[in-house]
Design a protein around this motif. Structure first.
Motif, PDB file in Angstrom:
ATOM      1  N   GLU A  60       0.821  -1.212   0.000  1.00  0.00           N
ATOM      2  CA  GLU A  60       0.000   0.000   0.000  1.00  0.00           C
ATOM      3  C   GLU A  60       0.850   1.254   0.000  1.00  0.00           C
ATOM      4  OE1 GLU A  60      -0.034  -2.147   2.520  1.00  0.00           O
ATOM      5  OE2 GLU A  60      -0.180  -1.202   4.500  1.00  0.00           O
ATOM      6  N   GLU A  61       2.144   1.172   0.364  1.00  0.00           N
ATOM      7  CA  GLU A  61       3.013   2.342   0.380  1.00  0.00           C
ATOM      8  C   GLU A  61       3.719   2.551  -0.957  1.00  0.00           C
ATOM      9  OE1 GLU A  61       1.999   3.902   3.879  1.00  0.00           O
ATOM     10  OE2 GLU A  61       3.591   4.707   2.614  1.00  0.00           O
ATOM     11  N   ASP A  62       4.228   1.447  -1.563  1.00  0.00           N
ATOM     12  CA  ASP A  62       5.100   1.572  -2.738  1.00  0.00           C
ATOM     13  C   ASP A  62       4.351   1.917  -4.016  1.00  0.00           C
ATOM     14  OD1 ASP A  62       7.441  -1.037  -1.693  1.00  0.00           O
ATOM     15  OD2 ASP A  62       7.077   1.003  -0.998  1.00  0.00           O
ATOM     16  N   PHE A  63       3.005   1.814  -4.001  1.00  0.00           N
ATOM     17  CA  PHE A  63       2.232   2.192  -5.192  1.00  0.00           C
ATOM     18  C   PHE A  63       1.620   3.583  -5.045  1.00  0.00           C
ATOM     19  CE2 PHE A  63       2.980  -1.336  -7.576  1.00  0.00           C
ATOM     20  CZ  PHE A  63       2.533  -2.551  -7.067  1.00  0.00           C
ATOM     21  N   ASP A  65       2.838   6.655  -5.172  1.00  0.00           N
ATOM     22  CA  ASP A  65       3.192   7.707  -6.125  1.00  0.00           C
ATOM     23  C   ASP A  65       2.835   7.323  -7.566  1.00  0.00           C
ATOM     24  OD1 ASP A  65       6.792   7.020  -6.183  1.00  0.00           O
ATOM     25  OD2 ASP A  65       5.050   5.789  -6.686  1.00  0.00           O
ATOM     26  N   GLY A  66       2.334   6.071  -7.790  1.00  0.00           N
ATOM     27  CA  GLY A  66       1.871   5.639  -9.111  1.00  0.00           C
ATOM     28  C   GLY A  66       2.971   5.201 -10.049  1.00  0.00           C
ATOM     29  N   LEU A  67       4.269   5.473  -9.700  1.00  0.00           N
ATOM     30  CA  LEU A  67       5.365   5.157 -10.633  1.00  0.00           C
ATOM     31  C   LEU A  67       5.533   3.652 -10.815  1.00  0.00           C
ATOM     32  CD1 LEU A  67       7.970   7.823  -9.469  1.00  0.00           C
ATOM     33  CD2 LEU A  67       6.505   7.896 -11.485  1.00  0.00           C
ATOM     34  N   LYS A  68       5.614   2.900  -9.721  1.00  0.00           N
ATOM     35  CA  LYS A  68       5.774   1.447  -9.837  1.00  0.00           C
ATOM     36  C   LYS A  68       4.498   0.779 -10.326  1.00  0.00           C
ATOM     37  CE  LYS A  68       9.618   0.811  -6.646  1.00  0.00           C
ATOM     38  NZ  LYS A  68      10.134   0.105  -5.452  1.00  0.00           N
ATOM     39  N   LEU A  69       3.350   1.395 -10.061  1.00  0.00           N
ATOM     40  CA  LEU A  69       2.086   0.862 -10.569  1.00  0.00           C
ATOM     41  C   LEU A  69       2.074   0.946 -12.094  1.00  0.00           C
ATOM     42  CD1 LEU A  69      -0.738  -0.251 -10.068  1.00  0.00           C
ATOM     43  CD2 LEU A  69      -1.536   2.111  -9.751  1.00  0.00           C
ATOM     44  N   MET A  70       2.492   2.082 -12.646  1.00  0.00           N
ATOM     45  CA  MET A  70       2.553   2.225 -14.104  1.00  0.00           C
ATOM     46  C   MET A  70       3.590   1.271 -14.691  1.00  0.00           C
ATOM     47  SD  MET A  70       2.309   6.384 -14.459  1.00  0.00           S
ATOM     48  CE  MET A  70       2.182   6.327 -16.242  1.00  0.00           C
ATOM     49  N   LEU A  71       4.734   1.129 -14.005  1.00  0.00           N
ATOM     50  CA  LEU A  71       5.783   0.214 -14.477  1.00  0.00           C
ATOM     51  C   LEU A  71       5.286  -1.223 -14.492  1.00  0.00           C
ATOM     52  CD1 LEU A  71       8.724  -0.132 -15.344  1.00  0.00           C
ATOM     53  CD2 LEU A  71       9.340  -0.302 -12.930  1.00  0.00           C
ATOM     54  N   LEU A  72       4.530  -1.624 -13.449  1.00  0.00           N
ATOM     55  CA  LEU A  72       3.969  -2.983 -13.388  1.00  0.00           C
ATOM     56  C   LEU A  72       3.072  -3.256 -14.588  1.00  0.00           C
ATOM     57  CD1 LEU A  72       3.381  -5.642 -11.849  1.00  0.00           C
ATOM     58  CD2 LEU A  72       1.541  -4.432 -10.658  1.00  0.00           C
ATOM     59  N   ASN A 123      -4.607   3.487   1.209  1.00  0.00           N
ATOM     60  CA  ASN A 123      -5.723   2.659   1.677  1.00  0.00           C
ATOM     61  C   ASN A 123      -5.448   1.200   1.302  1.00  0.00           C
ATOM     62  OD1 ASN A 123      -8.297   1.241   1.730  1.00  0.00           O
ATOM     63  ND2 ASN A 123      -9.256   3.257   1.952  1.00  0.00           N
ATOM     64  N   ALA A 124      -5.175   0.366   2.310  1.00  0.00           N
ATOM     65  CA  ALA A 124      -4.756  -1.013   2.062  1.00  0.00           C
ATOM     66  C   ALA A 124      -5.843  -1.821   1.327  1.00  0.00           C
ATOM     67  CB  ALA A 124      -4.399  -1.694   3.376  1.00  0.00           C
ATOM     68  N   LYS A 125      -7.090  -1.661   1.782  1.00  0.00           N
ATOM     69  CA  LYS A 125      -8.181  -2.452   1.168  1.00  0.00           C
ATOM     70  C   LYS A 125      -8.350  -2.075  -0.303  1.00  0.00           C
ATOM     71  CE  LYS A 125      -9.709  -4.311   5.151  1.00  0.00           C
ATOM     72  NZ  LYS A 125      -8.742  -3.746   6.054  1.00  0.00           N
ATOM     73  N   MET A 126      -8.342  -0.779  -0.583  1.00  0.00           N
ATOM     74  CA  MET A 126      -8.498  -0.328  -1.968  1.00  0.00           C
ATOM     75  C   MET A 126      -7.322  -0.798  -2.834  1.00  0.00           C
ATOM     76  SD  MET A 126     -11.298   1.341  -2.457  1.00  0.00           S
ATOM     77  CE  MET A 126     -12.615   2.204  -1.588  1.00  0.00           C
ATOM     78  N   THR A 127      -6.109  -0.715  -2.275  1.00  0.00           N
ATOM     79  CA  THR A 127      -4.932  -1.118  -3.045  1.00  0.00           C
ATOM     80  C   THR A 127      -4.975  -2.610  -3.370  1.00  0.00           C
ATOM     81  OG1 THR A 127      -3.653   0.615  -1.952  1.00  0.00           O
ATOM     82  CG2 THR A 127      -2.419  -1.111  -3.061  1.00  0.00           C
TER      83      THR A 127
END
Length: 772
Positions: A60-63, A65-72, A123-127
């Protein structure tokens, strides 16, 4: 509370599977399930992110800023997303997450109640719900087995693959996997050499699960996404975690199966030698290009030249991440394609009974693998070095800033301190001022001691910066040296000022005692001199020799005290000279005058000189007054001698006139003759009266107001003289009147005598009564 809602999947390519009834409708996810989902989804994400050279630690912390989410999403889709925002502000993070969510939506996924703000807020549940949506879309949706797809297709695939195995009955994605035999059966079905299935027992789920997870991670490149303890210890494991893990087995094995099928198809056209030759050429070229790229890249990764600033090192780290994201992934694909092409070529050659393909020297698959291993080793070392250097520079920057702050605080504190310690203010200070300066200096010494720790801290930080090879150590050392030198100087100046203040205090205390003694002795002596001057200048009025002799005696007694007084004056002036000697010897600058008295030596000497000058003047005045009193005494005696004769003479004459008027001897004419002769004698006495008046005038001019030598005053004499003249004149007139009466009336002498006798008798009686 928002729910994770997606359109139910019914076989259509644009819809998704129904959500299970246990999917946290009220956001009350079972803690055990949440733990399993965290571990599984994190491992699943990292299995893809590692291809780009990165990973996540906290889902829930590492996503956020959206950078690693976009990379994934780029890694699992093979597509490029919109360029991310590099800013650190919340608006930049929300923008990046929205780009990722828009991409998911563009793939036919309908997201309900999942917003970028919740992901950015951690938000852990949302993530977890968002990651599950990604897994469904990119790992499970495309699974298709006999007209079934997604969850149903994955479940059917598992059932088909494990059907031959005893004790395995896959009916769902939760309790059917608790004993671990289902995982072991899937592995054994595809890679029987990895697991001895016959030795597994249904009543030992921990061993079964750990065996399957360890083998999958070691030999199948499937990361460990679950813990055996969590599955065994949970009544009903989380099906999303199980589905995610099982989908990784499906993709691992179905990929191998697809490769095998492709090889079978190629066997049919192995006869086409030209194609094989082309494959060989392609292999050689691809291998050469890949090896050349590795050869060029490794020196860059092995370059360990450190930068002096955090900004430069962060730029290196950013370049390395860019390499991982942009430059390496295509090469990973090339390497994978190279291995596939090599295997395909060898298969074609083997099936066509042709000799195996032997690449040029140094271009074998093993050579490429070795070179690739060297590349990844260099990558690992470079990344570790970068992170270590960044940590070192962070530490250095922190220490350097700490050094600057502490140095600035200390320098601000020391500003003006040397000038203050070198001040000569004590040279003109009074004793009370010196005591105040000593108190102030003692407070400063305490403050100075308190700052010792700061100087030691500054020196320790400078030493640590030197040990950590800080690039700007020379300036740090120079500043530290200046601070230490100044500190030593302050210590020396502090000691010097302390000694000077104490020495001055002792001198001023001595002077103060002398001042006090001077004041104690000068005051009464000054009073004595003032009294003496007043007495010596005091005007005196005396009327007798005795009085002037008394004043002279007192004056002689006063003169007898002058030697002792002069001795006291010398002692008092000696005190002042002692003060002057101390001032001259020790160079003390005395501020002001004696605080205990306004009397000064000059004033004492001036008054003493005046006393000495007045003494002879007083002597002369007393001598003159004594002479005057002697003259006055002579005048008194001279007046008294005459008055004592004249006064009784007048009284006698008055008595004689009275007897003459009473006694009737002879005729009236005889009596008249006798009285006129008597009057002539009296008048002839007048010169003596005049002489007495002259003496009296001299007495008056001499301001003599008393005379003990006589009871007669000039006024008494004048009155007596006038009475005497009046009496003799009246008596003569009475006789004359009697003669006129006798002659006028013819009274005989005998009758007249009788009349006078009766009159005199009456007169005597009257006089007696009046006298009485």
């Amino acid at each position: 509370m928002p729910n994770f809602d997606m359109d139910p999947y019914d076989g259509d390519e644009n819809n998704y599977m129904h959500q299970e009834d246990d999917w946290d409708r009220d956001m009350l996810l079972d803690p055990a399930w949440e733990k399993q989902q965290r571990k599984t989804f994190t491992a699943w994400c990292n299995s893809h992110l590692r291809k780009a050279g990165t990973q996540i630690e906290n889902i829930e912390e590492d996503f956020r800023d959206g950078l690693k989410l976009m990379l994934l999403l780029e890694v699992i889709s093979g597509e490029r997303l919109a360029k991310p925002e590099r800013g650190k502000m919340r608006v930049h993070k929300i923008s990046n997450v929205n780009k990722a969510l828009h991409y998911i939506t563009s793939k036919g996924v309908k997201l309900v109640s999942i917003g970028a703000e919740e992901i950015v807020d951690g938000n852990a549940k949302m993530t977890l719900g968002m990651i599950w949506t990604i897994i469904l879309r990119f790992a499970i949706q495309d699974i298709s087995v006999e007209e079934t797809s997604a969850k149903e297709g994955l479940l059917l695939w598992c059932q088909r693959k494990t059907a031959p195995y005893k004790n395995v009955n896959i009916q769902n994605f939760h309790i059917s996997w608790k004993d671990g035999l289902g995982f072991c059966a899937l592995i054994h079905r595809h890679r029987p050499e990895l697991i001895d299935y016959g030795k597994l027992r249904k009543d030992d789920p921990m061993t079964n699960l750990n065996t399957a997870f360890d083998v999958a991670e070691k030999y199948l490149d499937i990361p460990k996404m679950l813990d055996a303890e969590d599955i065994v210890g949970t009544a009903r494991p989380d099906q999303k975690a199980i589905m995610t893990y099982v989908s990784s087995f499906y993709h691992a094995f179905s990929g191998a199966q697809k490769a095998e099928t492709a090889a079978n198809r190629i066997c049919k056209v192995l006869a086409v030698n030209q194609e094989n030759e082309q494959l060989m050429e392609d292999y050689e070229k691809l291998a050469s290009d890949l090896l050349e790229w590795i050869r060029r890249t490794i020196p860059w990764l092995e370059n360990r030249s450190p930068e002096n600033t955090m900004q430069a090192m962060q730029q290196k780290l950013e370049d390395f991440r860019g390499y991982r994201r942009q430059h390496k992934p295509p090469k990973v694909q090339e390497k994978c394609q190279l291995e596939i092409n090599f295997n395909t070529l060898q298969t074609k050659l083997r099936l066509s009974n042709r000799p195996a393909f032997m690449p040029s020297e140094g271009k074998m698959v093993s050579d490429i693998s070795n070179a690739w291993g060297g590349l990844e080793g260099a990558e690992k070392g470079y990344e570790e070095w970068l992170l270590n250097e960044i940590r070192r520079l962070e530490r250095l920057d922190h220490l350097a800033e700490k050094f600057r702050q502490k140095a600035a605080i200390h320098e601000a504190w020391t500003e003006g301190k040397e000038e203050m310690l070198q001040a000569r203010d004590f040279e003109t200070a009074s004793l009370s001022d010196i005591k105040a300066l000593l108190k102030k200096h003692e407070a400063f010494e305490s403050d100075l001691a308190a700052h010792q720790d700061r100087v030691e801290q500054i020196a320790a930080i400078a030493q640590e910066l030197n040990e950590l090879d800080y690039y700007d150590s020379p300036s740090v050392n120079a500043r530290c040296q200046r601070i230490c030198d100044q500190w030593d100087a302050l210590g020396g100046l502090t000691q010097q000022r302390s000694e000077a203040l104490q020495r001055t205090e002792k001198l001023l205390e001595t002077i103060d005692q002398l001042y006090l003694e001077f004041a104690k002795r000068a005051a009464p002596f000054n009073n004595w001199m003032e009294g003496a001057m007043e007495d010596l200048q005091d005007t005196f009025i005396v009327h007798t020799i005795e009085e002037i002799q008394g004043l002279s005696t007192a004056h002689e007694q006063f003169k007898a005290t002058l030697p002792e007084a002069d001795k006291e004056r010398g002692a008092i002036l000696g005190i002042h000279n002692e003060i002057a000697k101390i001032v001259a010897t020790y160079h003390v600058n005395i501020a002001g005058t004696n605080p205990y008295t306004t009397i000064n030596p000059q004033e004492i000497n001036t008054k003493w000189d005046k006393v000495r000058h007045l003494v002879p003047q007083r002597d002369q005045a007393l001598i003159e007054e004594h002479a005057r009193q002697q003259n006055n005494e002579r005048l008194r005696r001279q007046f008294a001698n005459q008055a004592n004769v004249i006064g009784p003479w007048i009284q006698t004459k008055m008595q004689e006139i009275g007897r003459i008027s009473i006694e009737m001897h002879g005729t009236l004419e005889d009596q008249l003759t006798h009285l006129r002769q008597y009057e002539k004698n009296i008048v002839n006495y007048k010169p003596k009266i005049d002489q007495l008046e002259g003496d009296h005038q001299l007495i008056q001019e001499a301001l003599i107001f008393d005379n003990k030598h006589t009871n007669y005053t000039m006024e008494h004499v004048r009155v007596g003289w006038e009475q005497l003249l009046t009496t003799i004149a009246r008596t003569i007139n009475e006789i004359e009147n009697q003669i006129l009466t006798r002659d006028a009336k013819g009274i005989s002498q005998e009758q007249m005598n009788e009349f006078r006798a009766s009159f005199n008798h009456f007169d005597r009686r009257t006089s007696t009564k009046q006298g009485g």
